[in-house]
Design a protein around this motif. Structure first.
Motif, PDB file in Angstrom:
ATOM      1  N   ALA A 157       0.815  -1.213   0.000  1.00  0.00           N
ATOM      2  CA  ALA A 157       0.000   0.000   0.000  1.00  0.00           C
ATOM      3  C   ALA A 157       0.849   1.264   0.000  1.00  0.00           C
ATOM      4  O   ALA A 157       0.429   2.299  -0.523  1.00  0.00           O
ATOM      5  N   ASP A 158       2.056   1.220   0.563  1.00  0.00           N
ATOM      6  CA  ASP A 158       2.879   2.418   0.644  1.00  0.00           C
ATOM      7  C   ASP A 158       3.718   2.647  -0.610  1.00  0.00           C
ATOM      8  O   ASP A 158       4.416   3.645  -0.701  1.00  0.00           O
ATOM      9  N   VAL A 159       3.659   1.759  -1.588  1.00  0.00           N
ATOM     10  CA  VAL A 159       4.376   1.948  -2.846  1.00  0.00           C
ATOM     11  C   VAL A 159       3.431   2.651  -3.800  1.00  0.00           C
ATOM     12  O   VAL A 159       2.367   2.141  -4.122  1.00  0.00           O
ATOM     13  N   LEU A 160       3.811   3.835  -4.258  1.00  0.00           N
ATOM     14  CA  LEU A 160       2.872   4.665  -4.997  1.00  0.00           C
ATOM     15  C   LEU A 160       2.841   4.367  -6.490  1.00  0.00           C
ATOM     16  O   LEU A 160       1.794   4.072  -7.043  1.00  0.00           O
ATOM     17  N   PHE A 161       3.977   4.423  -7.177  1.00  0.00           N
ATOM     18  CA  PHE A 161       3.966   4.311  -8.628  1.00  0.00           C
ATOM     19  C   PHE A 161       4.527   2.998  -9.160  1.00  0.00           C
ATOM     20  O   PHE A 161       4.352   2.702 -10.320  1.00  0.00           O
ATOM     21  N   ARG A 162       5.234   2.237  -8.348  1.00  0.00           N
ATOM     22  CA  ARG A 162       5.866   1.009  -8.838  1.00  0.00           C
ATOM     23  C   ARG A 162       4.834  -0.106  -8.927  1.00  0.00           C
ATOM     24  O   ARG A 162       4.209  -0.481  -7.948  1.00  0.00           O
ATOM     25  N   VAL A 163       4.662  -0.648 -10.133  1.00  0.00           N
ATOM     26  CA  VAL A 163       3.705  -1.722 -10.351  1.00  0.00           C
ATOM     27  C   VAL A 163       4.422  -2.854 -11.062  1.00  0.00           C
ATOM     28  O   VAL A 163       5.068  -2.638 -12.082  1.00  0.00           O
ATOM     29  N   ARG A 164       4.320  -4.043 -10.534  1.00  0.00           N
ATOM     30  CA  ARG A 164       4.897  -5.208 -11.188  1.00  0.00           C
ATOM     31  C   ARG A 164       3.778  -5.915 -11.931  1.00  0.00           C
ATOM     32  O   ARG A 164       2.842  -6.417 -11.334  1.00  0.00           O
ATOM     33  N   ARG A 165       3.868  -5.918 -13.248  1.00  0.00           N
ATOM     34  CA  ARG A 165       2.810  -6.482 -14.067  1.00  0.00           C
ATOM     35  C   ARG A 165       3.030  -7.968 -14.314  1.00  0.00           C
ATOM     36  O   ARG A 165       4.101  -8.493 -14.086  1.00  0.00           O
ATOM     37  N   ASP A 166       1.994  -8.636 -14.814  1.00  0.00           N
ATOM     38  CA  ASP A 166       2.070 -10.055 -15.115  1.00  0.00           C
ATOM     39  C   ASP A 166       3.011 -10.294 -16.275  1.00  0.00           C
ATOM     40  O   ASP A 166       3.363  -9.383 -17.025  1.00  0.00           O
ATOM     41  N   GLU A 167       3.408 -11.560 -16.458  1.00  0.00           N
ATOM     42  CA  GLU A 167       4.289 -11.939 -17.559  1.00  0.00           C
ATOM     43  C   GLU A 167       3.641 -11.559 -18.884  1.00  0.00           C
ATOM     44  O   GLU A 167       2.463 -11.820 -19.110  1.00  0.00           O
ATOM     45  N   GLY A 168       4.409 -10.940 -19.764  1.00  0.00           N
ATOM     46  CA  GLY A 168       3.901 -10.557 -21.075  1.00  0.00           C
ATOM     47  C   GLY A 168       3.190  -9.217 -21.107  1.00  0.00           C
ATOM     48  O   GLY A 168       2.781  -8.760 -22.169  1.00  0.00           O
ATOM     49  N   HIS A 169       3.010  -8.576 -19.960  1.00  0.00           N
ATOM     50  CA  HIS A 169       2.302  -7.288 -19.907  1.00  0.00           C
ATOM     51  C   HIS A 169       3.211  -6.172 -19.441  1.00  0.00           C
ATOM     52  O   HIS A 169       2.764  -5.197 -18.856  1.00  0.00           O
ATOM     53  N   GLU A 170       4.510  -6.313 -19.673  1.00  0.00           N
ATOM     54  CA  GLU A 170       5.449  -5.280 -19.280  1.00  0.00           C
ATOM     55  C   GLU A 170       5.336  -4.084 -20.221  1.00  0.00           C
ATOM     56  O   GLU A 170       4.910  -4.210 -21.361  1.00  0.00           O
ATOM     57  N   LEU A 171       5.736  -2.928 -19.744  1.00  0.00           N
ATOM     58  CA  LEU A 171       5.692  -1.698 -20.514  1.00  0.00           C
ATOM     59  C   LEU A 171       6.740  -1.743 -21.621  1.00  0.00           C
ATOM     60  O   LEU A 171       7.876  -2.136 -21.397  1.00  0.00           O
ATOM     61  N   SER A 172       6.359  -1.337 -22.824  1.00  0.00           N
ATOM     62  CA  SER A 172       7.282  -1.348 -23.948  1.00  0.00           C
ATOM     63  C   SER A 172       8.327  -0.244 -23.790  1.00  0.00           C
ATOM     64  O   SER A 172       8.046   0.853 -23.300  1.00  0.00           O
ATOM     65  N   ALA A 173       9.548  -0.541 -24.226  1.00  0.00           N
ATOM     66  CA  ALA A 173      10.631   0.448 -24.146  1.00  0.00           C
ATOM     67  C   ALA A 173      10.372   1.618 -25.078  1.00  0.00           C
ATOM     68  O   ALA A 173      10.906   2.711 -24.874  1.00  0.00           O
ATOM     69  N   TRP A 174       9.570   1.424 -26.105  1.00  0.00           N
ATOM     70  CA  TRP A 174       9.288   2.506 -27.053  1.00  0.00           C
ATOM     71  C   TRP A 174       8.529   3.659 -26.406  1.00  0.00           C
ATOM     72  O   TRP A 174       8.619   4.800 -26.840  1.00  0.00           O
ATOM     73  N   TRP A 175       7.754   3.403 -25.339  1.00  0.00           N
ATOM     74  CA  TRP A 175       7.080   4.488 -24.627  1.00  0.00           C
ATOM     75  C   TRP A 175       8.102   5.413 -23.965  1.00  0.00           C
ATOM     76  O   TRP A 175       7.953   6.635 -23.976  1.00  0.00           O
ATOM     77  N   MET A 176       9.164   4.842 -23.399  1.00  0.00           N
ATOM     78  CA  MET A 176      10.204   5.650 -22.767  1.00  0.00           C
ATOM     79  C   MET A 176      11.004   6.426 -23.812  1.00  0.00           C
ATOM     80  O   MET A 176      11.363   7.592 -23.599  1.00  0.00           O
ATOM     81  N   ILE A 177      11.270   5.810 -24.953  1.00  0.00           N
ATOM     82  CA  ILE A 177      11.984   6.504 -26.036  1.00  0.00           C
ATOM     83  C   ILE A 177      11.141   7.657 -26.551  1.00  0.00           C
ATOM     84  O   ILE A 177      11.632   8.770 -26.767  1.00  0.00           O
ATOM     85  N   GLY A 178       9.856   7.418 -26.759  1.00  0.00           N
ATOM     86  CA  GLY A 178       8.948   8.474 -27.217  1.00  0.00           C
ATOM     87  C   GLY A 178       8.822   9.603 -26.215  1.00  0.00           C
ATOM     88  O   GLY A 178       8.791  10.783 -26.587  1.00  0.00           O
ATOM     89  N   ALA A 179       8.764   9.267 -24.923  1.00  0.00           N
ATOM     90  CA  ALA A 179       8.677  10.303 -23.896  1.00  0.00           C
ATOM     91  C   ALA A 179       9.942  11.155 -23.875  1.00  0.00           C
ATOM     92  O   ALA A 179       9.876  12.382 -23.704  1.00  0.00           O
ATOM     93  N   PHE A 180      11.107  10.531 -24.093  1.00  0.00           N
ATOM     94  CA  PHE A 180      12.356  11.280 -24.142  1.00  0.00           C
ATOM     95  C   PHE A 180      12.373  12.234 -25.331  1.00  0.00           C
ATOM     96  O   PHE A 180      12.760  13.406 -25.209  1.00  0.00           O
ATOM     97  N   VAL A 181      11.936  11.759 -26.494  1.00  0.00           N
ATOM     98  CA  VAL A 181      11.932  12.601 -27.699  1.00  0.00           C
ATOM     99  C   VAL A 181      10.965  13.773 -27.533  1.00  0.00           C
ATOM    100  O   VAL A 181      11.303  14.920 -27.869  1.00  0.00           O
TER     101      VAL A 181
END
Length: 97
Positions: free
Chosen positions: A56-80
């Motif tokens: 409950a005290d962890v605010l933004f860190r979420v561990r998703r199920d296998e195969g549902h991880e966040l794509s690296a392209w979202w981080m690249i796009g956010a940087f650009v």
């Protein structure tokens, strides 16, 4: 799946397992023994086996199920987009080359 055993003088011995998707899991010897003894009965989650990312005290860190991880392209796009926004805002500052 790759595994290795770890142990130290103070901590309980654990087994580190790497899944096919690259996720690294640390499993205690008790969990390994319980899984090999009685796989038929599903065990209720205890305080020791609860995922620390879902506390409950962890605010933004979420561990998703296998195969549902966040794509690296979202981080690249956010940087650009962030870099473009900074350049656009700094282009309006007078006296900057």
């Amino acid at each position: 799946m790759t595994s290795q055993h770890t142990s130290s003088s103070k901590a309980a011995p654990t087994k580190i397992v790497t899944t096919s998707t690259g996720r690294i899991l640390r499993i205690s010897a008790e969990e390994v023994a319980a899984a090999t003894r009685a796989p038929a009965a599903p065990a209720a989650p205890t305080a020791a086996s609860v995922d620390p990312a879902r506390r409950a005290d962890v605010l933004f860190r979420v561990r998703r199920d296998e195969g549902h991880e966040l794509s690296a392209w979202w981080m690249i796009g956010a940087f650009v987009v962030t870099s473009g926004l900074v350049i656009l805002l700094l282009s309006g500052v007078p006296g900057v080359a």
